[in-house]
Write a protein that holds these residues in place. Structure first.
Motif, mmCIF file in Angstrom:
data_model
loop_
_atom_site.group_PDB
_atom_site.id
_atom_site.type_symbol
_atom_site.label_atom_id
_atom_site.label_comp_id
_atom_site.label_asym_id
_atom_site.label_seq_id
_atom_site.Cartn_x
_atom_site.Cartn_y
_atom_site.Cartn_z
ATOM 1 N N VAL A 344 -31.749 -8.736 29.313
ATOM 2 C CA VAL A 344 -32.259 -9.670 30.325
ATOM 3 C C VAL A 344 -33.640 -10.152 29.900
ATOM 4 O O VAL A 344 -34.560 -9.343 29.707
ATOM 5 N N ASP A 345 -33.784 -11.468 29.748
ATOM 6 C CA ASP A 345 -35.084 -12.052 29.426
ATOM 7 C C ASP A 345 -35.980 -11.945 30.665
ATOM 8 O O ASP A 345 -35.641 -12.444 31.740
ATOM 9 N N LYS A 346 -37.121 -11.284 30.530
ATOM 10 C CA LYS A 346 -37.984 -11.036 31.682
ATOM 11 C C LYS A 346 -38.626 -12.307 32.223
ATOM 12 O O LYS A 346 -39.019 -12.358 33.403
ATOM 13 N N ASP A 347 -38.748 -13.321 31.390
ATOM 14 C CA ASP A 347 -39.369 -14.570 31.851
ATOM 15 C C ASP A 347 -38.358 -15.501 32.503
ATOM 16 O O ASP A 347 -38.583 -16.015 33.602
ATOM 17 N N SER A 348 -37.224 -15.713 31.844
ATOM 18 C CA SER A 348 -36.249 -16.680 32.352
ATOM 19 C C SER A 348 -35.165 -16.050 33.223
ATOM 20 O O SER A 348 -34.482 -16.746 33.968
ATOM 21 N N GLY A 349 -34.995 -14.742 33.092
ATOM 22 C CA GLY A 349 -33.920 -14.076 33.825
ATOM 23 C C GLY A 349 -32.561 -14.237 33.174
ATOM 24 O O GLY A 349 -31.552 -13.774 33.711
ATOM 25 N N GLU A 350 -32.505 -14.886 32.029
ATOM 26 C CA GLU A 350 -31.227 -15.094 31.330
ATOM 27 C C GLU A 350 -30.645 -13.751 30.899
ATOM 28 O O GLU A 350 -31.338 -12.895 30.344
ATOM 29 N N ARG A 351 -29.337 -13.580 31.145
ATOM 30 C CA ARG A 351 -28.659 -12.329 30.830
ATOM 31 C C ARG A 351 -27.700 -12.557 29.651
ATOM 32 O O ARG A 351 -26.955 -13.534 29.637
ATOM 33 N N ALA A 394 -35.503 -6.778 28.868
ATOM 34 C CA ALA A 394 -35.071 -5.475 29.370
ATOM 35 C C ALA A 394 -33.657 -5.236 28.853
ATOM 36 O O ALA A 394 -32.909 -6.193 28.616
ATOM 37 N N VAL A 395 -33.309 -3.974 28.682
ATOM 38 C CA VAL A 395 -31.978 -3.623 28.188
ATOM 39 C C VAL A 395 -31.347 -2.630 29.162
ATOM 40 O O VAL A 395 -31.895 -1.545 29.395
ATOM 41 N N TYR A 396 -30.227 -3.036 29.735
ATOM 42 C CA TYR A 396 -29.512 -2.191 30.695
ATOM 43 C C TYR A 396 -28.189 -1.737 30.078
ATOM 44 O O TYR A 396 -27.486 -2.526 29.436
ATOM 45 N N VAL A 397 -27.874 -0.479 30.294
ATOM 46 C CA VAL A 397 -26.671 0.101 29.694
ATOM 47 C C VAL A 397 -25.784 0.671 30.799
ATOM 48 O O VAL A 397 -26.223 1.494 31.613
ATOM 49 N N ARG A 398 -24.547 0.197 30.817
ATOM 50 C CA ARG A 398 -23.548 0.739 31.745
ATOM 51 C C ARG A 398 -22.516 1.469 30.882
ATOM 52 O O ARG A 398 -21.689 0.837 30.214
ATOM 53 N N ALA A 399 -22.600 2.787 30.882
ATOM 54 C CA ALA A 399 -21.747 3.585 29.995
ATOM 55 C C ALA A 399 -20.916 4.578 30.792
ATOM 56 O O ALA A 399 -21.355 5.103 31.826
ATOM 57 N N LYS A 400 -19.708 4.815 30.291
ATOM 58 C CA LYS A 400 -18.851 5.879 30.803
ATOM 59 C C LYS A 400 -18.493 6.787 29.634
ATOM 60 O O LYS A 400 -18.171 6.315 28.538
ATOM 61 N N VAL A 401 -18.550 8.095 29.873
ATOM 62 C CA VAL A 401 -18.334 9.071 28.806
ATOM 63 C C VAL A 401 -17.318 10.103 29.262
ATOM 64 O O VAL A 401 -17.314 10.526 30.427
#
Length: 443
Positions: A344-351, A394-401
């Motif tokens: 996620v770009d912190k300035d533009s909000g682009e994902r 920012a880097v968000y991680v959605r993981a299942k293990v």
């Protein structure tokens, strides 16, 4: 008291076991280096990937450019051969220790405890007088030649081996090993070529033999009446691991430790019969006595305490992996999973959803979807990649293990920016969700 300790530690014994171990160890070092080139490991681990995943804290390490990694491994192989024949022994052993440490810390995608053990042994062998007999060094410099060594070397090596095996056994006292489910799962993925290993009785045999072997092998080798049965069990155990799990030189390195459990007379007669046998049994206390006692004691204490650190970190180590490395937790679990990385770009909000294959090899992709330290490191790498274009992300991680073949369940908090978190080797990371508290009914 001091005299008694001196007689125990510094009585001189024949050095045939250490000399024979040096020859085998040097050969194995050469096989490891040249074999890594021949099997394509160097290419897969260092040349093809866009990134290497170093041990955390060693991010400054980079592979040598172009095909210089091949040159490095070739020189390591030559150093191994020099160790074997005992020529410029300490220089060759030091070189191999440093270069192995470099490649060990440089990439952990192929990490196992065997690589860690080899690194430790490399440094220990620098300080042991393994080149003072049956070596080119001793032939060129007769003043170097000695046919004996202090007994503390035997005591130190055997104690170190005992610590490793003991922790390997203790770690197996967990539900998935005790109920046989992990041996069954392990054979289904690693021993699938062998129909015999899919039988229930084979899983039970692996469960009990694996646990009891690690727990009892050193005491059984030390006691003369059980020594030969223990040797036969060792040969079976390590050859089985070599054939089924294909784990390189380690099974043969483990078998070479048997040299230190036989009588010095037998080792001399079987392996280095041309050297002069030493039987005088003198007590020679070196000027470095205090340094030897302090150094060996400190090393063994670290080996005893380091594997216990996961007990001081909240959470289940099988789930969080925190405190798993450097702890002799061998062949205990299998992790699988899947993860999505969103930048996620912190300035533009682009994902932007990251396509892992644009950055990682297949082996690395499996790691960043199941192991927390890889997840954190990949988030840091992504942040740096985008920073090159002037973007703060920012880097968000959605993981299942899933552990040991179970259904994957949520592992990470998807609302925490992993690129903005710190890594600690000694504390729990809050972005790792609590263990689901697996039971066999959850399978």
């Amino acid at each position: 008291m001091q005299d008694r300790l001196n007689r125990w530690l510094f009585k001189q014994v024949d050095n045939s076991a250490l000399v024979a171990f040096r020859v085998i160890f040097g050969l194995l070092l050469a096989c490891e280096a040249f074999g890594s080139i021949a099997t394509g490991m160097v290419k897969r681990a260092f040349i093809e990937p866009k990134y290497t995943f170093t041990f955390i804290g060693f991010d400054f390490l980079e592979p040598l450019p172009d095909y210089w990694m091949y040159v490095l491994y070739c020189t390591m192989g030559v150093a191994g051969l020099l160790v074997m024949v005992g020529y410029k022994y300490r220089v060759a052993m030091t070189y191999y220790a440093i270069t192995w440490t470099y490649v060990y810390l440089l990439q952990k995608s192929s990490y196992n405890n065997h690589c860690y053990l080899l690194m430790l042994l490399n440094y220990l062998m620098i300080f042991l007088p393994a080149h003072k007999s049956a070596s080119i060094d001793a032939r060129v410099n007769p003043g170097l030649r000695k046919e004996h060594m202090s007994r503390w070397i035997y005591i130190f090596i055997i104690t170190f081996i005992w610590i490793i095996y003991s922790y390997a056994s203790i770690a197996k006292f967990y539900p998935d090993w005790i109920d046989g489910s992990f041996p069954r799962y392990l054979m289904s993925i690693r021993g699938k070529e062998w129909s015999l290993l899919q039988e229930t009785w084979a899983h039970e045999a692996i469960k009990y033999f694996g646990l009891l072997f690690d727990l009892l092998i050193v005491p059984l080798l030390l006691w003369k009446p059980t020594r030969w049965p223990a040797v036969i069990a060792s040969i079976f155990f390590h050859l089985f691991n070599s054939i089924v799990f294909k784990i390189g030189i380690f099974p043969y390195m483990a078998l070479s430790f048997l040299l230190f459990f036989f009588s010095v007379e037998n080792v001399h007669k079987w392996f280095v019969w041309k050297k002069t046998f030493y039987a005088a049994g003198e007590i020679i206390v070196p000027k470095t006595r205090n340094w030897i006692i302090a150094g060996t004691t400190t090393f063994l204490l670290v080996m005893l305490l380091l594997p216990l650190r996961h007990w001081a970190i909240p959470g289940d180590v099988f789930w969080t992996e925190e405190g798993h490395r450097l702890s002799w937790r061998m062949m205990l679990r299998s992790r699988s999973g899947y993860a999505t990385y969103t930048v996620v770009d912190k300035d533009s909000g682009e994902r932007t959803r990251i396509r892992l294959s644009d950055y990682l090899s297949n082996k690395q992709k499996r790691a960043v979807q199941s192991k927390p330290d890889f997840m954190w490191q990949f988030a840091q790498k992504l942040k740096k990649e985008y920073a090159k274009n002037g973007q703060d992300v920012a880097v968000y991680v959605r993981a299942k293990v899933g552990i040991n073949g179970r259904r994957p369940v949520p592992f990470t908090d998807p609302d925490i920016d992993l690129a903005d978190t710190e890594w600690s080797h000694w504390n729990h990371h809050e972005w790792i969700l609590p263990s689901p508290g697996y039971t066999r009914e959850d399978d």
